[in-house]
Write a protein that holds these residues in place. Structure first.
Motif, PDB file in Angstrom:
ATOM      1  N   ARG A  55      -4.127 -18.737  88.062  1.00  0.00           N
ATOM      2  CA  ARG A  55      -4.546 -19.916  88.803  1.00  0.00           C
ATOM      3  C   ARG A  55      -5.242 -20.901  87.880  1.00  0.00           C
ATOM      4  NH1 ARG A  55      -9.717 -18.120  92.624  1.00  0.00           N
ATOM      5  NH2 ARG A  55     -10.954 -17.084  90.999  1.00  0.00           N
ATOM      6  N   VAL A  56      -5.255 -22.155  88.296  1.00  0.00           N
ATOM      7  CA  VAL A  56      -5.996 -23.205  87.610  1.00  0.00           C
ATOM      8  C   VAL A  56      -7.121 -23.652  88.530  1.00  0.00           C
ATOM      9  CG1 VAL A  56      -4.026 -23.945  86.232  1.00  0.00           C
ATOM     10  CG2 VAL A  56      -4.461 -25.045  88.425  1.00  0.00           C
ATOM     11  N   SER A 114      -8.778 -22.071  83.628  1.00  0.00           N
ATOM     12  CA  SER A 114      -7.736 -21.251  84.240  1.00  0.00           C
ATOM     13  C   SER A 114      -8.070 -19.779  84.149  1.00  0.00           C
ATOM     14  CB  SER A 114      -6.385 -21.516  83.561  1.00  0.00           C
ATOM     15  OG  SER A 114      -6.433 -21.087  82.202  1.00  0.00           O
ATOM     16  N   GLY A 140      -1.359 -21.192  84.074  1.00  0.00           N
ATOM     17  CA  GLY A 140      -2.545 -21.692  83.395  1.00  0.00           C
ATOM     18  C   GLY A 140      -2.806 -21.167  82.004  1.00  0.00           C
ATOM     19  N   THR A 152       0.439 -27.937  83.016  1.00  0.00           N
ATOM     20  CA  THR A 152       0.085 -26.570  82.686  1.00  0.00           C
ATOM     21  C   THR A 152       1.361 -25.771  82.413  1.00  0.00           C
ATOM     22  OG1 THR A 152      -1.208 -24.645  83.431  1.00  0.00           O
ATOM     23  CG2 THR A 152       0.068 -25.830  85.109  1.00  0.00           C
ATOM     24  N   LEU A 160      -3.323 -25.836  79.613  1.00  0.00           N
ATOM     25  CA  LEU A 160      -3.438 -26.911  80.591  1.00  0.00           C
ATOM     26  C   LEU A 160      -4.074 -28.135  79.952  1.00  0.00           C
ATOM     27  CD1 LEU A 160      -6.676 -27.093  81.496  1.00  0.00           C
ATOM     28  CD2 LEU A 160      -6.057 -25.201  82.964  1.00  0.00           C
ATOM     29  N   PRO A 169      -5.223 -16.991  83.779  1.00  0.00           N
ATOM     30  CA  PRO A 169      -3.781 -16.676  83.784  1.00  0.00           C
ATOM     31  C   PRO A 169      -3.436 -15.298  84.335  1.00  0.00           C
ATOM     32  CG  PRO A 169      -4.453 -17.628  81.682  1.00  0.00           C
ATOM     33  CD  PRO A 169      -5.696 -17.326  82.430  1.00  0.00           C
TER      34      PRO A 169
END
Length: 450
Positions: A223-224, A207, A250, A269, A253, A209
Motif C-alpha cells: 500500500r501507499v 509505502s 509501492g 508508483t 513512488l 510494499p
C-alpha cells in the motif's frame, strides 16, 4: 555511532562535454586567429573572471575533495536550503545498509549527517538502529516556511519501532510517524516522496510494499500512504491505498502533477501484475512483471498503467521522476512522467538500460537507452537556464538535455549506480550543485553544473 565523514583528495575522472564548443575548437586549430576561449574544465581560459562561460553545451566539473565515510555512506541524499547565509545549499546524507539487507533481521544501524556544502563541514550527525536513513527527504511539512528533514527507519525491534523520523535542521527530533507493524516486516518507509493530500496540503508519501490486511486475505498486496502535519508537526494519515494480493504496491513512488483533472496532484508508483500473454514475462515468477502505475491521490483509483514492450527482469520503475523533457515543457512548463528499466532485453538479445518519457496522458515523448544499468537513478535539475536530467548508470553519470540528447557524461570510481541530489537554486555564481553518492565506496562527491 558512525564516524563522521572526512574530506579527502579527489580521485574522480573529469567531465567531458559531449558537444564541443565550435568557436573554441576553431581557435585551437588556429591559435593566432583569436584569443583563447573557454572550455569545460573549471578553468578561466580567457582570464575574464568567469569560468566555463559561453559554452554551447551544459558543463559540469567536480569540485576538489570528497566526503568519505563507512561503507553505506551516501546511500540516500537530499538537498537542504541554505542554512548559514553563504548562498550555497547544504546536503543531507545517510549511511545505511543496502536495500537487499532490509529483508532480514539484524540489519546494521544507520546514521544521518547534515553537511555544509561550501565549507565542507559537518553541522551534526546522529545514529539509530535498524537501517535508519534508508530514505531521506527535506520538505516544509506544516507550511510555516521552515524545512523539516525526514529519515526513514524501515526495520524495528523491541526498543525502537519502524517509522519515519522528522528532524529540525538542527537535528532535534520534532515528530515521528510510527508503522502499524513495529517490526517493519511490511516495509514501511522503503520509499519516500512528497505530494499533496486531497485537501491540498503537503503530504509526505511513503509505502509498505509487503503490507497485507490483518485477515491475511491479500498477502503481499502492499500500500501507499500519505501523511499531513499540523502546525505542531503532529502527523495525520491523509490516505492509505492498498493493492491486491501479490502486487507489492509501492516499491517506488513519487508525487506527480494532477493527471485526472480533479485539481489534486497524483502519485506515480510501481506494482506487480501478470504480464499479458502469460509466461515469459519481464523478470518475475510465473509471467509476472513490474509495472508503473499512476494513482489518484483523491481516491486511490488507478489512472494509468505502463508496461515495457521488452523483458525488463523486474526493473521497470526502478527510478521515477517528473521533469519538463521531450517537449513537455514547451510553452507552459508542462511536466513529463519519466521512469527507467535499468535492465531491458532488446529484440536482438542485447541487455541495456531503458529510459521512458511520457505525457501524463500516456503519449510517448521519446526515451534513451545505454548499457550498464542506465537509468538506475534519475534526477531532474535546472542549471544555466537549461532543464536537464541526470541519469545514473554503473560507474557513470549522464546529463541529458530537455530533448533527451546527451549533453555530458562522467566516469565514476567503482562500478555501482550512484545516488543523486541537486540544489533547488543556483549558487551565487550561477552554478547548480549536484551531489553524487557512491555508498559501496562510502563517498560523496560535489559537482558544479553550468
Amino acid at each position: 555511532m558512525r564516524r563522521p565523514p572526512l574530506l579527502l583528495p579527489l580521485a574522480l575522472a573529469s567531465w567531458a562535454c559531449a558537444v564541443p564548443n565550435p568557436a573554441y575548437e576553431a581557435c585551437q586549430a588556429n591559435p593566432a586567429a583569436c584569443a583563447p576561449l573557454e572550455r569545460c574544465d573549471g578553468e578561466d581560459q580567457d582570464l575574464d573572471g568567469q569560468v566555463d562561460e559561453g559554452l554551447d553545451a551544459p558543463c559540469a566539473v567536480a569540485l576538489p575533495g570528497y566526503f568519505k565515510g563507512d561503507v553505506g555512506f551516501g546511500r540516500a541524499l537530499a538537498a537542504v536550503p541554505d542554512l548559514d547565509g553563504d548562498g550555497f545549499e547544504e546536503v543531507l546524507v545517510s549511511s545505511a545498509p543496502a536495500p537487499a539487507a532490509l529483508n532480514g533481521e539484524g540489519a546494521q544501524a544507520g546514521a544521518v549527517f547534515l553537511l555544509r556544502s561550501q565549507s565542507s563541514e559537518q553541522r551534526w550527525a546522529q545514529s539509530r538502529p535498524n537501517a535508519f536513513g534508508a530514505q531521506l527527504a527535506a520538505v516544509d511539512l506544516n507550511g510555516d516556511g521552515a524545512v523539516e528533514l525526514v529519515a526513514s527507519m524501515p526495520l524495528g525491534d523491541d526498543e525502537s519501532a519502524a517509522g519515519l523520523f522528522v528532524l529540525s535542521v538542527g537535528g532535534e527530533l520534532v515528530s515521528r510517524v510510527r508503522a502499524e507493524d513495529p517490526s517493519g516486516r511490511a516495509g514501511f518507509g522503503r520509499a519516500l516522496g512528497v505530494g499533496r493530500a486531497p485537501t491540498g496540503e503537503v503530504a509526505l508519501l511513503t509505502s509498505e510494499p509487503s503490507w497485507e490486511p490483518p485477515d491475511g486475505s491479500a498477502p503481499g498486496a502492499g500500500r501507499v500512504l500519505g501523511f499531513t502535519f499540523a502546525q505542531d508537526l503532529t502527523p495525520q494519515l491523509a490516505f492509505s491505498y492498498a493493492g491486491q494480493a501479490g502486487q507489492r504496491l509501492g516499491e517506488r513512488l513519487v508525487g506527480v502533477p494532477d493527471v485526472d483533472g480533479d485539481g489534486v496532484e497524483d502519485i506515480m508508483t510501481t506494482a506487480w501484475a501478470q504480464r499479458a500473454g502469460g509466461a515469459g514475462g519481464a523478470g518475475g515468477e510465473g509471467g509476472e512483471e513490474r509495472q508503473v502505475w499512476v494513482l489518484s491521490s483523491a481516491t486511490g483509483r488507478g489512472l494509468r498503467r505502463f508496461s515495457a514492450p521488452e523483458q525488463t527482469f523486474g526493473t521497470l520503475g526502478d527510478a521515477l521522476a517528473v521533469a519538463p523533457l521531450g517537449g513537455a515543457g514547451e510553452g507552459g512548463g508542462g511536466a513529463a512522467l519519466v521512469f527507467s528499466a535499468p535492465r531491458a532485453l532488446s529484440p536482438e538479445g542485447e541487455e541495456r538500460g531503458r529510459l521512458f518519457v511520457l505525457t501524463p496522458d500516456g503519449e510517448s515523448l521519446g526515451g534513451a537507452a545505454r548499457p550498464d544499468e542506465f537509468g538506475g537513478s534519475l534526477l531532474p535539475l535546472r542549471a544555466g537556464g537549461r532543464d536537464l536530467l541526470a541519469v545514473g548508470a554503473r560507474g557513470r553519470i549522464y546529463l541529458l538535455n530537455d530533448r533527451l540528447e546527451l549533453a555530458a557524461s562522467l566516469a565514476l570510481d567503482g562500478d555501482e549506480v550512484p545516488t543523486l541530489a541537486a540544489a533547488g537554486r543556483p549558487d551565487p555564481d550561477g552554478r547548480t550543485r549536484l551531489w553524487v553518492g557512491l555508498p559501496a565506496l562510502g563517498r560523496l562527491y560535489t559537482l558544479e553544473v553550468r
